[in-house]
Enzyme design. Sequence first.
Site, mmCIF file in Angstrom:
data_model
loop_
_atom_site.group_PDB
_atom_site.id
_atom_site.type_symbol
_atom_site.label_atom_id
_atom_site.label_comp_id
_atom_site.label_asym_id
_atom_site.label_seq_id
_atom_site.Cartn_x
_atom_site.Cartn_y
_atom_site.Cartn_z
ATOM 1 N N GLU A 1 0.813 -1.218 0.000
ATOM 2 C CA GLU A 1 0.000 0.000 0.000
ATOM 3 C C GLU A 1 0.849 1.271 0.000
ATOM 4 O OE1 GLU A 1 -3.092 -0.346 -0.469
ATOM 5 O OE2 GLU A 1 -3.197 -2.509 -0.088
ATOM 6 N N VAL B 1 -10.546 3.391 -8.446
ATOM 7 C CA VAL B 1 -9.191 2.888 -8.646
ATOM 8 C C VAL B 1 -8.878 2.941 -10.132
ATOM 9 C CG1 VAL B 1 -9.914 0.459 -8.883
ATOM 10 C CG2 VAL B 1 -7.575 0.999 -8.142
ATOM 11 N N HIS C 1 -15.315 -2.871 -1.341
ATOM 12 C CA HIS C 1 -14.474 -1.740 -0.910
ATOM 13 C C HIS C 1 -15.232 -0.890 0.105
ATOM 14 C CE1 HIS C 1 -10.479 -1.141 -2.552
ATOM 15 N NE2 HIS C 1 -10.564 0.157 -2.274
ATOM 16 N N ASP D 1 -10.578 3.885 3.400
ATOM 17 C CA ASP D 1 -9.166 3.519 3.260
ATOM 18 C C ASP D 1 -8.940 2.250 4.085
ATOM 19 O OD1 ASP D 1 -6.558 3.638 2.408
ATOM 20 O OD2 ASP D 1 -5.927 5.141 3.886
ATOM 21 N N GLY D 2 -7.849 1.560 3.805
ATOM 22 C CA GLY D 2 -7.509 0.358 4.563
ATOM 23 C C GLY D 2 -8.177 -0.905 4.061
ATOM 24 N N GLY E 1 -7.450 -2.878 1.396
ATOM 25 C CA GLY E 1 -6.526 -3.942 1.010
ATOM 26 C C GLY E 1 -5.946 -4.665 2.213
ATOM 27 N N THR F 1 -7.239 -4.817 5.204
ATOM 28 C CA THR F 1 -8.319 -5.551 5.862
ATOM 29 C C THR F 1 -8.655 -6.817 5.098
ATOM 30 O OG1 THR F 1 -9.224 -3.462 6.708
ATOM 31 C CG2 THR F 1 -10.679 -5.376 6.732
ATOM 32 N N ALA F 2 -8.672 -6.739 3.773
ATOM 33 C CA ALA F 2 -8.977 -7.915 2.951
ATOM 34 C C ALA F 2 -7.955 -9.018 3.163
ATOM 35 C CB ALA F 2 -9.017 -7.526 1.473
ATOM 36 N N ARG F 3 -6.686 -8.663 3.223
ATOM 37 C CA ARG F 3 -5.643 -9.682 3.397
ATOM 38 C C ARG F 3 -5.696 -10.278 4.794
ATOM 39 N NH1 ARG F 3 -3.421 -5.862 -0.094
ATOM 40 N NH2 ARG F 3 -2.446 -4.592 1.555
#
Length: 263
Positions: A45, A127, A174, A178-179, A181, A183-185
């Site tokens: 990120e 994006v 989404h 923010d955050g 990506g 959080t997804a991982r």
Amino acid sequence: MTASASVSSKKRQLDALKRRVRPGALEGLEHSQRIDITYTSNAIEGNTLTAGETALVLEKGITISGKPLKDHLEAIDHARALSWVLEIASKDDHPIMEADIRNLHHLVVANSKPEIAGQYADSARYVNTNVGVFNFPAPVEIPGLMEVFCRWLSAAPSTPRTAFEAHRRFVAIHPFNDGNGRTARLLMNLVLARGGYPPVAIRPEDRPDYIAALEIDQSGGGHVAFDKLLFERLDQTLDIYLDAARQAQDRSAEGGKVIPIRS
């Protein structure tokens, strides 16, 4: 052998080896892996801390000269969020609920962006992709989409395929400003940990393939490329754990003959 079949085989081997090593034998590896996952997830990120600097911040509380305060706070936040993920994965078997995901996001940005912690997005999110600008669902749609997502997730088995699908579906919504990506991982690794798999790092050098695979999925091209990348990373992670478990088994054998574990 496909990556999926290889993962299943290595998971069985690792489970068998873990029963034959002393408790805590893999703690050193697990500690290093947690730091690596924090470093890699933040680096994807744009966080500028190196792997070594991330370790210094987390282990020694050292402030790295010349690096933004935000980057330090992101490392601390992510490490705490990952610890929470692994704790509830080991101790709590209730279905993953919407409140859990909002709490996870709260931890991810607790110090770096506290004003948005755990709060669904209130603005449009975009994006840039290779085929133009991709517009995520409008804020008004998020609560309904998250309800459907969490209903699916709460009933899904804790398998790698579920973990990877959860990552993809979450990113497509989404839900936060923010955050998303990070959080997804972490959510992906929560599902993996609940299934007894080690958490996986997606490395900065993976970023081009990782982003491209997500873009393919978001444009309707399917998730084959994404799943392939993540199965490969899980397969490599299992190799690391298998090697450590075998070494621990060798030391605990005290000179006795070690019977190899076969798939």
